[in-house]
Scaffold this active site. Structure first.
Site, mmCIF file in Angstrom:
data_model
loop_
_atom_site.group_PDB
_atom_site.id
_atom_site.type_symbol
_atom_site.label_atom_id
_atom_site.label_comp_id
_atom_site.label_asym_id
_atom_site.label_seq_id
_atom_site.Cartn_x
_atom_site.Cartn_y
_atom_site.Cartn_z
ATOM 1 N N GLY A 87 0.851 -1.181 0.000
ATOM 2 C CA GLY A 87 0.000 0.000 0.000
ATOM 3 C C GLY A 87 0.884 1.227 0.000
ATOM 4 N N GLN A 125 3.345 9.904 0.819
ATOM 5 C CA GLN A 125 4.596 9.146 0.872
ATOM 6 C C GLN A 125 5.457 9.354 -0.372
ATOM 7 O OE1 GLN A 125 2.516 5.346 2.273
ATOM 8 N NE2 GLN A 125 4.569 5.215 3.197
ATOM 9 N N CYS A 146 6.391 -0.019 7.224
ATOM 10 C CA CYS A 146 5.967 1.142 6.447
ATOM 11 C C CYS A 146 7.100 1.512 5.501
ATOM 12 C CB CYS A 146 5.649 2.298 7.387
ATOM 13 S SG CYS A 146 5.125 3.808 6.553
ATOM 14 N N LEU A 147 6.747 1.850 4.277
ATOM 15 C CA LEU A 147 7.767 2.253 3.310
ATOM 16 C C LEU A 147 8.439 3.562 3.704
ATOM 17 C CD1 LEU A 147 5.967 1.251 0.003
ATOM 18 C CD2 LEU A 147 7.789 0.020 1.199
ATOM 19 N N HIS A 172 -3.925 1.483 7.947
ATOM 20 C CA HIS A 172 -2.588 2.075 7.863
ATOM 21 C C HIS A 172 -2.576 3.218 6.837
ATOM 22 C CE1 HIS A 172 1.946 1.624 7.845
ATOM 23 N NE2 HIS A 172 1.762 2.227 6.684
ATOM 24 N N GLU A 173 -3.131 2.968 5.648
ATOM 25 C CA GLU A 173 -3.113 3.995 4.593
ATOM 26 C C GLU A 173 -4.022 5.166 4.950
ATOM 27 O OE1 GLU A 173 -0.712 3.841 2.602
ATOM 28 O OE2 GLU A 173 -0.241 1.745 3.014
ATOM 29 N N HIS A 198 -2.120 7.415 7.213
ATOM 30 C CA HIS A 198 -1.166 8.273 6.498
ATOM 31 C C HIS A 198 -1.837 9.564 6.040
ATOM 32 C CE1 HIS A 198 2.727 6.418 6.173
ATOM 33 N NE2 HIS A 198 2.210 5.265 5.785
#
Length: 185
Positions: free
Chosen positions: A56, A61, A104-105, A146-147, A150
């Site tokens: 995701g 990001q 997380c990226l 999670h997204e 963000h």
């Protein structure tokens, strides 16, 4: 079977924003321009997510403060969920709350046991403005929550406390990217 374009095939991977970048801490703006620019952003999000090996990715990001995210994520039964949401709103997060490993990226190489509900419902629209309601369970529910976090300016360490939080933040400070963020501050 009809042929559909592969998400991200026409996009370009963009650099990821990392913990410490201010854009990750601000709530994102609603998307209002539903045209080629938004469709290009979705393609770039897919290309960036695949290039980084994620499941995701939210627009902030990759440096865009818009309420948009993409996903290519399995649930606990290994059913693949693939798509994007524009102006998503988490309308339900319920069921059993489970603490599970979450990465997380924007914090590459790190993870921590993070509590999330095992069921989530998100409503939004597509890049063309068509209404969309996504329901997820298990790992996919974790991804949806999670997204959405963000886009509200939250990262998974904000969901953890005590030694787990201290451990992941100390580990981030010891990484090359964490030191670079500290040097810029």
């Amino acid at each position: 079977m009809p042929h559909r374009p592969i998400p991200g095939a026409s996009g370009r991977p963009r650099p990821l924003t990392l913990l410490g970048d201010e854009i990750l801490r601000r709530p994102c703006a609603e998307a209002v321009d539903f045209g080629p620019r938004l469709e290009r952003l979705v393609e770039d999000l897919f290309a960036s997510m695949y290039a980084a090996g994620g499941v995701g990715l939210a627009a902030n990001q990759i440096g865009e403060s818009l309420r948009v995210f993409v996903y290519d994520c399995p649930d606990d039964e290994e059913v693949r969920h693939l798509g994007h949401l524009v102006n998503p709103r988490l309308v339900a997060a319920d069921g059993i709350e489970l603490r599970g490993p979450e990465g997380c990226l924007s914090l590459p190489g790190l993870e921590a046991g993070t509590p999330r509900f095992d069921h989530a419902v998100v409503e939004g629209v597509t890049a063309r403005g068509e209404p969309l309601r996504i329901e997820g369970t298990g790992f996919f529910a974790r991804c949806l929550q999670h997204e959405c976090d963000h886009l509200d300016g939250l990262l998974y360490p904000d969901r953890i406390t005590g030694w787990r939080r201290r451990r992941v933040l100390r580990a981030a400070a010891r990484t090359a990217w964490g030191k670079a963020v500290a040097d810029r501050a």
